[in-house]
Scaffold this motif. Structure first.
Motif, mmCIF file in Angstrom:
data_model
loop_
_atom_site.group_PDB
_atom_site.id
_atom_site.type_symbol
_atom_site.label_atom_id
_atom_site.label_comp_id
_atom_site.label_asym_id
_atom_site.label_seq_id
_atom_site.Cartn_x
_atom_site.Cartn_y
_atom_site.Cartn_z
ATOM 1 N N GLU A 141 13.932 -2.522 6.566
ATOM 2 C CA GLU A 141 13.424 -2.736 7.930
ATOM 3 C C GLU A 141 13.262 -1.407 8.664
ATOM 4 O O GLU A 141 12.313 -1.209 9.415
ATOM 5 N N GLU A 142 14.178 -0.508 8.405
ATOM 6 C CA GLU A 142 14.144 0.787 9.077
ATOM 7 C C GLU A 142 12.848 1.536 8.758
ATOM 8 O O GLU A 142 12.191 2.080 9.635
ATOM 9 N N ILE A 143 12.488 1.535 7.471
ATOM 10 C CA ILE A 143 11.265 2.239 7.070
ATOM 11 C C ILE A 143 10.035 1.492 7.575
ATOM 12 O O ILE A 143 9.065 2.085 8.036
ATOM 13 N N ALA A 146 8.635 2.277 11.004
ATOM 14 C CA ALA A 146 7.955 3.555 11.194
ATOM 15 C C ALA A 146 6.499 3.530 10.713
ATOM 16 O O ALA A 146 5.775 4.502 10.855
ATOM 17 N N ILE A 147 6.066 2.396 10.127
ATOM 18 C CA ILE A 147 4.725 2.339 9.540
ATOM 19 C C ILE A 147 3.758 1.671 10.510
ATOM 20 O O ILE A 147 4.037 0.595 11.030
ATOM 21 N N ASP A 148 2.622 2.311 10.757
ATOM 22 C CA ASP A 148 1.678 1.702 11.695
ATOM 23 C C ASP A 148 0.393 1.233 11.042
ATOM 24 O O ASP A 148 -0.357 0.468 11.609
ATOM 25 N N ALA A 152 -6.018 -3.668 5.016
ATOM 26 C CA ALA A 152 -6.488 -4.905 5.627
ATOM 27 C C ALA A 152 -6.593 -6.053 4.623
ATOM 28 O O ALA A 152 -6.126 -7.161 4.877
ATOM 29 N N ALA A 153 -7.166 -5.767 3.443
ATOM 30 C CA ALA A 153 -7.392 -6.833 2.468
ATOM 31 C C ALA A 153 -6.107 -7.242 1.754
ATOM 32 O O ALA A 153 -6.041 -8.310 1.154
ATOM 33 N N ALA A 154 -5.121 -6.395 1.782
ATOM 34 C CA ALA A 154 -3.857 -6.673 1.086
ATOM 35 C C ALA A 154 -2.714 -6.187 1.961
ATOM 36 O O ALA A 154 -2.127 -5.133 1.724
ATOM 37 N N PRO A 155 -2.389 -6.967 3.010
ATOM 38 C CA PRO A 155 -1.429 -6.502 4.018
ATOM 39 C C PRO A 155 -0.020 -6.285 3.475
ATOM 40 O O PRO A 155 0.824 -5.735 4.179
ATOM 41 N N TRP A 156 0.225 -6.713 2.231
ATOM 42 C CA TRP A 156 1.566 -6.511 1.667
ATOM 43 C C TRP A 156 1.735 -5.095 1.103
ATOM 44 O O TRP A 156 2.812 -4.733 0.668
ATOM 45 N N TRP A 157 0.677 -4.298 1.116
ATOM 46 C CA TRP A 157 0.793 -2.907 0.681
ATOM 47 C C TRP A 157 0.940 -2.004 1.886
ATOM 48 O O TRP A 157 0.099 -2.005 2.774
ATOM 49 N N LEU A 158 1.994 -1.219 1.911
ATOM 50 C CA LEU A 158 2.202 -0.302 3.034
ATOM 51 C C LEU A 158 2.359 1.131 2.515
ATOM 52 O O LEU A 158 3.049 1.365 1.517
ATOM 53 N N PRO A 159 1.695 2.085 3.203
ATOM 54 C CA PRO A 159 1.888 3.489 2.828
ATOM 55 C C PRO A 159 3.225 3.972 3.380
ATOM 56 O O PRO A 159 3.429 4.000 4.583
#
Ligand SMILES: *[C@@H]1O[C@H](CO)[C@@H](O)[C@H](O)[C@H]1NC(C)=O
Length: 350
Positions: A141-143, A146-148, A152-159
């Motif tokens: 949750e902490e990380i 910090a991600i904004d 769009a097509a695969a919202p489960w991928w976060l940089p």
């Protein structure tokens, strides 16, 4: 039979019998980790005992635990006339002839990759860029706070900043209990550098698919057409509702050891599932139906082909854990479900 040869065979037999496949990582981890811990980071170095680590242990490793298998020359049907995902260019089926070649039995593990990094000082592209893509179900949750941005097509991928091969879910994650799992967050360029260091190369897509099929013709999976023969799991995939509920019926929420699950007919592990695997080909969805001999894919492109699907694949959205299935990424991409294995020419063999 002379005595030394007999002793060698006996040793090898007993090793195989007693230790099976997983324990090699424990043995070699202990070689590498015993005296060389640097500040508790789990980083190993060869400096303490370079002769043992770089030569003797390595020779033992190679002798007792072969890392590659020689696949015979042959002709097979590449692609399929029943594409699960037609827009990926799974068809048309075409006859492909290959010379014999060697294929890594396992996906390249964190332990393997650490040896490479220790030896060469290689810095992966994810480390250079400062971030890599991580599946959001595994991020703290902490990380996450910090991600904004997201895909769009695969919202489960976060940089995730600081996600790299040593920190698969971000800076607060570690691989120390996953040294025998596939290395992740490696780009095509990183994978190519590793294979070159090992005196190998990435497999072509045709070689990869031939290896995946394990000698079977026109089957969906490396072991046949049924996903779970007798209810058994043959690959590390997603069970449950993607992306919200991973029931891990196959025993793994994320990656598994590179020697988990049964081998295919060529003795290869995890050809589908676990981690996606880079191939050397450029990506194109159009293929000639002409017979081909050692095809190497298009001459140029923007993306590279990856094969095999991953532990995140579920039939509902990623029915790509089939030998004919394929997908693509730019050569500098990296993610928490993408790894590789290497191939090599079989010198002097038709
Ligand atoms: C996940 O799926 C399983 C099997 O369908 C179900 O028993 C379980 O309650 C689900 N868990 C959640 C958190 O939805």
């Amino acid at each position: 039979m002379d005595l030394s040869r007999f002793t060698f065979r006996l040793n090898r037999f007993i090793f195989g019998l007693v230790f099976g496949h997983s324990v090699k990582y424990i043995i070699f981890s202990s070689f590498f980790f015993s005296s060389n811990q640097q500040e508790g980071l789990g980083v190993t170095s060869y400096k303490a005992d370079p002769w043992c680590a770089r030569f003797y242990c390595h020779m033992l490793y190679i002798i007792f635990f072969p890392q590659m298998v020689r696949l015979p020359a042959g002709t097979f049907t590449m692609g399929t006339d029943k594409p699960g995902i037609p827009q990926d260019g799974e068809g048309p089926p075409r006859r492909v002839q290959l010379d014999a070649f060697h294929m890594d039995i396992y996906e390249v593990s964190n332990l393997d990759f650490e040896r490479f990094v220790t030896d060469t000082g290689h810095v992966t592209e994810a480390e250079t860029f400062g971030d890599s893509f991580v599946f959001d179900g595994f991020i703290s949750e902490e990380i996450k706070r910090a991600i904004d941005k997201a895909v769009a097509a695969a919202p489960w991928w976060l940089p995730v900043k600081g996600a790299d091969w040593r920190h698969p879910e971000g800076p607060d994650a570690s691989i120390s209990d996953r040294m025998d799992h596939p290395v992740l967050h490696v780009s095509w360029n990183d994978a190519s550098a590793y294979c070159a260091w090992a005196g190998k190369r990435l497999p072509t897509e045709a070689e990869w698919e031939y290896a995946c099929r394990g000698g079977l013709e026109k089957r969906l999976f490396p072991w046949g057409n049924k996903l779970q023969p007798k209810g058994e799991h043959f690959a590390n995939l997603w069970q449950g509702t993607f992306p919200s509920n991973n029931t891990a019926e196959d025993g793994y929420v994320q990656t598994s050891p590179v020697d988990a699950f049964p081998t295919n007919g060529y003795g290869l592990y995890n050809m589908v599932g676990n981690a996606w695997e880079w191939t050397s080909d450029w990506w194109d969805t159009r293929h000639s139906i002409d017979d081909a001999y050692n095809p190497k894919g298009p001459a140029s492109g923007t993306d590279r082909v990856k094969k095999g699907g991953s532990y995140m694949c579920h039939k509902s959205y990623c029915y790509r854990y089939r030998c004919a299935a394929r997908s693509q990424n730019t050569p500098d991409s990296s993610a928490s479900n993408l790894g590789f294995r290497c191939a090599a020419d079989a010198a002097g063999t038709p």
